[in-house]
Design an enzyme around this catalytic site. Structure first.
Site, PDB file in Angstrom:
ATOM      1  N   SER A 161      -7.118  -3.554   0.701  1.00 42.27           N
ATOM      2  CA  SER A 161      -6.401  -4.027   1.887  1.00 42.27           C
ATOM      3  C   SER A 161      -6.771  -5.479   2.215  1.00 42.27           C
ATOM      4  O   SER A 161      -7.841  -5.959   1.831  1.00 42.27           O
ATOM      5  CB  SER A 161      -6.728  -3.151   3.096  1.00 42.27           C
ATOM      6  OG  SER A 161      -6.407  -1.805   2.821  1.00 42.27           O
TER       7      SER A 161
HETATM    8  N1  SAM Z   1      -9.954   1.342   1.438  1.00 42.07           N
HETATM    9  C1  SAM Z   1      -9.596   0.798   0.159  1.00 42.07           C
HETATM   10  C2  SAM Z   1     -10.418  -0.413  -0.199  1.00 42.07           C
HETATM   11  O1  SAM Z   1     -11.309  -0.803   0.576  1.00 42.07           O
HETATM   12  O2  SAM Z   1     -10.213  -0.949  -1.289  1.00 42.07           O
HETATM   13  C3  SAM Z   1      -8.124   0.493   0.039  1.00 42.07           C
HETATM   14  C4  SAM Z   1      -7.323   1.722   0.044  1.00 42.07           C
HETATM   15  S1  SAM Z   1      -5.720   1.639  -0.683  1.00 42.07           S
HETATM   16  C5  SAM Z   1      -4.822   0.744   0.512  1.00 42.07           C
HETATM   17  C6  SAM Z   1      -5.270   3.351  -0.419  1.00 42.07           C
HETATM   18  C7  SAM Z   1      -5.981   4.323  -1.340  1.00 42.07           C
HETATM   19  O3  SAM Z   1      -5.697   5.646  -0.893  1.00 42.07           O
HETATM   20  C8  SAM Z   1      -5.490   4.255  -2.798  1.00 42.07           C
HETATM   21  O4  SAM Z   1      -6.577   4.026  -3.636  1.00 42.07           O
HETATM   22  C9  SAM Z   1      -4.875   5.638  -3.029  1.00 42.07           C
HETATM   23  O5  SAM Z   1      -5.034   6.107  -4.332  1.00 42.07           O
HETATM   24  C10 SAM Z   1      -5.648   6.482  -2.031  1.00 42.07           C
HETATM   25  N2  SAM Z   1      -5.015   7.758  -1.656  1.00 42.07           N
HETATM   26  C11 SAM Z   1      -3.705   8.038  -1.437  1.00 42.07           C
HETATM   27  N3  SAM Z   1      -3.570   9.341  -1.109  1.00 42.07           N
HETATM   28  C12 SAM Z   1      -4.827   9.882  -1.100  1.00 42.07           C
HETATM   29  C13 SAM Z   1      -5.351  11.193  -0.833  1.00 42.07           C
HETATM   30  N4  SAM Z   1      -4.568  12.221  -0.492  1.00 42.07           N
HETATM   31  N5  SAM Z   1      -6.685  11.358  -0.925  1.00 42.07           N
HETATM   32  C14 SAM Z   1      -7.508  10.344  -1.258  1.00 42.07           C
HETATM   33  N6  SAM Z   1      -7.072   9.103  -1.543  1.00 42.07           N
HETATM   34  C15 SAM Z   1      -5.756   8.871  -1.452  1.00 42.07           C
END
Ligand code: SAM
Length: 229
Positions: free
Chosen positions: A68
């Site tokens: 993000s």
């Molecule tokens: N917080 C992260 C960082 O500091 O880099 C960025 C997160 S990114 C915007 C969103 C993440 O949520 C992705 O890696 C995606 O694979 C994960 N995601 C989506 N659905 C999910 C789920 N049901 N459980 C766990 N992770 C999930």
């Protein structure tokens, strides 16, 4: 003009970004400022993007996902209000950067007892995050789990704070149940394409209060209590 990696002083770049985030009012507290000054974002992006690590923008981390934008990490971290000693659950580990920021707040010296559980559905990204957290010295305060975080992580519940970094169609019931009384969750909720950042507070009696913060755009939360693939 291009510049070589050796010519970039990441510490100076980090300080410049923090000053900018403070100026715009995204960073408001000393705890969040300290964490942002400490955690090296360049260690949480793919090697070819290191020179862009201190631009205030999301960056691709593979598998169609992103780390993000720093201002969004700052806004969410301020809204979450994590404190020393808190047990935090992050849903959506991605690069591990947000988890490191939170670890720096709940357990700055590694001895304060605070801990961050972070859950990621894509195993390769969980591995990427784990390596980043190991290299930067946070793996003793962050536990990385592979799984569907839309259902939370009941094994370690309740959590003082829950932060969801992917967009949900509604507040997942499991996450609400796993929030401590009193406790707080920050979560983007809306359509697949645009959301509102919600602050969900649970008081001592378990009563829920939801406050709308800002509009935002996140990748979808895919899972049983999120979006179907
Ligand atoms: N917080 C992260 C960082 O500091 O880099 C960025 C997160 S990114 C915007 C969103 C993440 O949520 C992705 O890696 C995606 O694979 C994960 N995601 C989506 N659905 C999910 C789920 N049901 N459980 C766990 N992770 C999930």
């Amino acid at each position: 003009m291009s510049c070589s990696l050796e010519s970039i002083n990441f510490e100076v770049e980090r300080k410049r970004l923090v000053d900018q985030l403070k100026l715009y009012g995204y960073i408001r507290t000393r705890e969040v400022e300290r964490a942002f000054l400490k955690v090296p974002r360049e260690e949480f992006v793919p090697p070819d993007l290191r020179k862009k690590a201190y631009l205030d923008t999301p960056l691709p981390i593979g598998h169609g996902q992103t780390i993000s934008a720093p201002h969004m990490v700052a806004i969410m971290t301020e809204l979450l209000g994590a404190r020393i000693g808190d047990k935090v659950l992050e849903v959506g580990t991605g690069s591990g950067y947000q988890a490191a920021i939170l670890a720096e707040i709940v357990n700055p010296d590694g001895k304060a007892g605070g801990i961050v559980y972070t859950i990621e559905r894509i195993p390769q990204l969980a591995e990427f995050a784990k390596k980043n957290l190991e290299r930067t010295g946070y793996i003793n305060r962050v536990v990385v789990i592979v799984g569907d975080g839309s259902k939370g992580y009941p094994k370690e519940a309740p959590y003082d704070k829950i932060i969801v970094t992917a967009a949900a169609p509604r507040v997942p019931k499991s996450l609400l149940e796993q929030t401590r009384s009193p406790g707080r969750m920050v979560i983007p909720v809306g359509t697949r394409y645009e959301q509102t950042l919600l602050v969900v507070e649970k008081d001592l009696e378990g009563k829920i209060r939801i406050t709308e913060s800002i509009p935002c755009v996140f990748v979808p939360l895919i899972g049983e209590e999120g979006w179907k693939d």
